[in-house]
Scaffold this active site. Structure first.
Site, PDB file in Angstrom:
ATOM      1  N   ARG A  37       0.940  90.305  53.501  1.00 54.11           N
ATOM      2  CA  ARG A  37      -0.245  91.105  53.957  1.00 54.11           C
ATOM      3  C   ARG A  37       0.109  92.052  55.327  1.00 54.11           C
ATOM      4  NH1 ARG A  37      -4.570  85.743  54.146  1.00 54.11           N
ATOM      5  NH2 ARG A  37      -4.993  86.058  52.017  1.00 54.11           N
ATOM      6  N   LYS A 199      -9.435  74.443  38.013  1.00 52.91           N
ATOM      7  CA  LYS A 199     -10.891  73.922  37.986  1.00 52.91           C
ATOM      8  C   LYS A 199     -11.835  74.817  37.402  1.00 52.91           C
ATOM      9  CE  LYS A 199     -10.819  70.302  41.529  1.00 52.91           C
ATOM     10  NZ  LYS A 199     -11.121  70.013  42.733  1.00 52.91           N
TER      11      LYS A 199
HETATM   12  C1  3PG Z   1      -7.454  84.023  53.547  1.00 51.80           C
HETATM   13  O1  3PG Z   1      -6.220  83.587  53.990  1.00 51.80           O
HETATM   14  O2  3PG Z   1      -7.902  83.978  52.555  1.00 51.80           O
HETATM   15  C2  3PG Z   1      -8.108  84.673  54.495  1.00 51.80           C
HETATM   16  O3  3PG Z   1      -7.446  85.043  55.659  1.00 51.80           O
HETATM   17  C3  3PG Z   1      -9.406  84.015  54.884  1.00 51.80           C
HETATM   18  O4  3PG Z   1      -9.281  82.712  55.547  1.00 51.80           O
HETATM   19  P1  3PG Z   1     -10.166  81.723  55.440  1.00 51.80           P
HETATM   20  O5  3PG Z   1     -10.317  81.050  54.134  1.00 51.80           O
HETATM   21  O6  3PG Z   1      -9.767  80.703  56.713  1.00 51.80           O
HETATM   22  O7  3PG Z   1     -11.538  82.163  56.076  1.00 51.80           O
END
Ligand code: 3PG
Ligand code: MG
Length: 407
Positions: A37, A199
């Protein structure tokens, strides 16, 4: 057709540029374990710094309950600095005096990373005052965090809607949006979707939407078991959702009514337990024993899916076929991934994939680089595939631009 401002036109020199990134990366022993990322957002950060912007990185990290040093972005900021090959300062808070002082110290081309936005519960509550405080730190807003764009939080939506900041998609965000557009708004037909994972319940909406978009829907993973049960087959000890048998049957009949093809496993690799290298055998889906667990697709299914890919022009893939974390039950996913990558590399297929498990599986198969586009999004990719415009994307769209520019 939705339009966005282009970073090409952004006048960033000497401006404070708030860049929303998703630095929610996996950590191990206090170090970044997977920097995918970060690598994705490096081009945007480097470009803005190059152009003389004062870069302010904003991100959440994990799901802390208030301020907790365990969830500090400080070690992640160090990894950003290493990858962007520039110093990255760090501020202990994302609003207030600490943030303001750090931002005021920036010279053109400098970068500062602000502390985890989720240290303030106001972030997830999408509090307007908090969003305004964040917005006040910058002159321009760039969102390069596609993977957080499904969250309606202060730093992803209200920072724009409650301020006068001009908002731009960053380069990585734009690449994600372009890929989605290519897959859904003007794809080359025939289009095939592969939907796998555990699922049906988490993917009902997705399956329903995809039926209207694709010629062929390939169903894999444990969710395929629910479809097999709906066909009257026995799946032994395999995972399936008894309360979704009707929903699975409904998807199949809707597919038939729409003239879409649904591909289900015809054979399976079964074992009596889910452990790595568990003794396994291949059976037809009509011959699954009472003690058997279906852990992967079998060779005839692989062959069938590969033949579908050979006549496909556009592929959208979310979810693995088998229990890919455990050898040899990664085989089906790897074989299909390999075929998709080869067709893509040969220019015969446009291939899009996304979702946490899917990306891990594609990495395992070493095919990520050969796919047309692999999304960094988990939930965000899934919601996009369901046909939704993500809230974090919506605020970057032209109507807001029209208002902001007074046209
Ligand atoms: C992820 O890792 O999918 C995003 O950073 C969003 O994180 P979250 O699901 O904690 O909102
Ligand atoms: Mg690529």
């Amino acid at each position: 057709m939705p339009t966005f401002r282009s970073l090409d036109d952004a006048d960033v020199k000497g401006k404070r540029v708030l860049v929303r990134v998703d630095l929610n990366v996996p950590m191990q022993d206090g170090k970044v374990a997977d920097s995918t990322r970060i690598e994705e957002v490096v081009p945007t950060i480097a470009e803005l710094a190059e152009k003389g912007g004062k870069i302010i990185l904003l991100s959440h990290f994990d799901r802390p309950k208030g301020r907790d040093p365990k969830y500090s972005l400080r070690p992640v900021a160090a990894e950003v600095a290493r990858l962007v090959k520039r110093p990255v300062a760090f501020a202990d808070d994302c609003i207030g005096p600490k943030a303001e002082t750090a931002v005021a110290a920036l010279k053109n081309g400098d970068i500062v990373c602000l502390e985890n936005t989720r240290f303030h519960p106001s972030e997830e509550k999408n509090d307007k005052e908090f969003a305004k405080q964040l917005a006040a730190l910058g002159d321009i807003f760039v969102n390069d965090a596609f993977s957080a764009a499904h969250r309606e939080h202060a730093s992803t939506t209200t920072i724009v809607s409650a301020s006068k900041l001009l908002a731009y998609p960053g380069r990585a965000m734009k690449a994600e949006l372009d890929a989605l557009e290519r897959a859904f708004d003007r794809p080359k037909h025939p289009v095939t979707a592969i939907v796998g994972g555990a699922k049906v319940s988490t993917k009902l909406e997705l399956l329903g939407h995809l039926l209207t978009k694709v010629e062929t829907l390939v169903i894999g993973g444990a969710m395929a078991n629910t479809f097999l049960v709906a066909q009257g087959k026995r799946v032994g000890k395999s995972l399936f959702e008894s309360d979704l048998i009707g929903a699975a049957a409904d998807i199949v009949s809707r597919a038939h009514a729409l003239g879409r093809e649904i591909v289900l496993p015809v054979d399976a690799v079964v074992a009596s337990q889910l452990v790595t290298h568990a003794p396994s055998r291949v059976v037809s889906v009509d011959q699954v024993g009472v003690e058997d667990m279906i852990l992967d697709i079998g060779p005839r299914t692989i062959e069938h899916v590969v033949s579908v890919l050979a006549r496909t022009k556009t592929l959208v893939w979310n979810g693995p076929f088998g229990a890919f974390e455990h050898e040899p039950f990664d085989n089906g996913t790897i074989e299909v991934a390999e075929a998709a990558a080869e067709l893509t590399a040969a220019g015969k297929l446009v291939s899009f994939a996304g979702g946490g498990d899917t990306v891990a599986a594609l990495n395992l198969a070493s095919v990520k680089e050969r796919m047309t586009h692999v999304s960094t999004g988990g939930g965000a990719f899934l919601e996009s595939l369901e046909g939704k415009t993500l809230p974090g994307v919506k605020v970057l769209l032209a109507p807001q631009q029209t208002k902001a520019t007074g046209r």
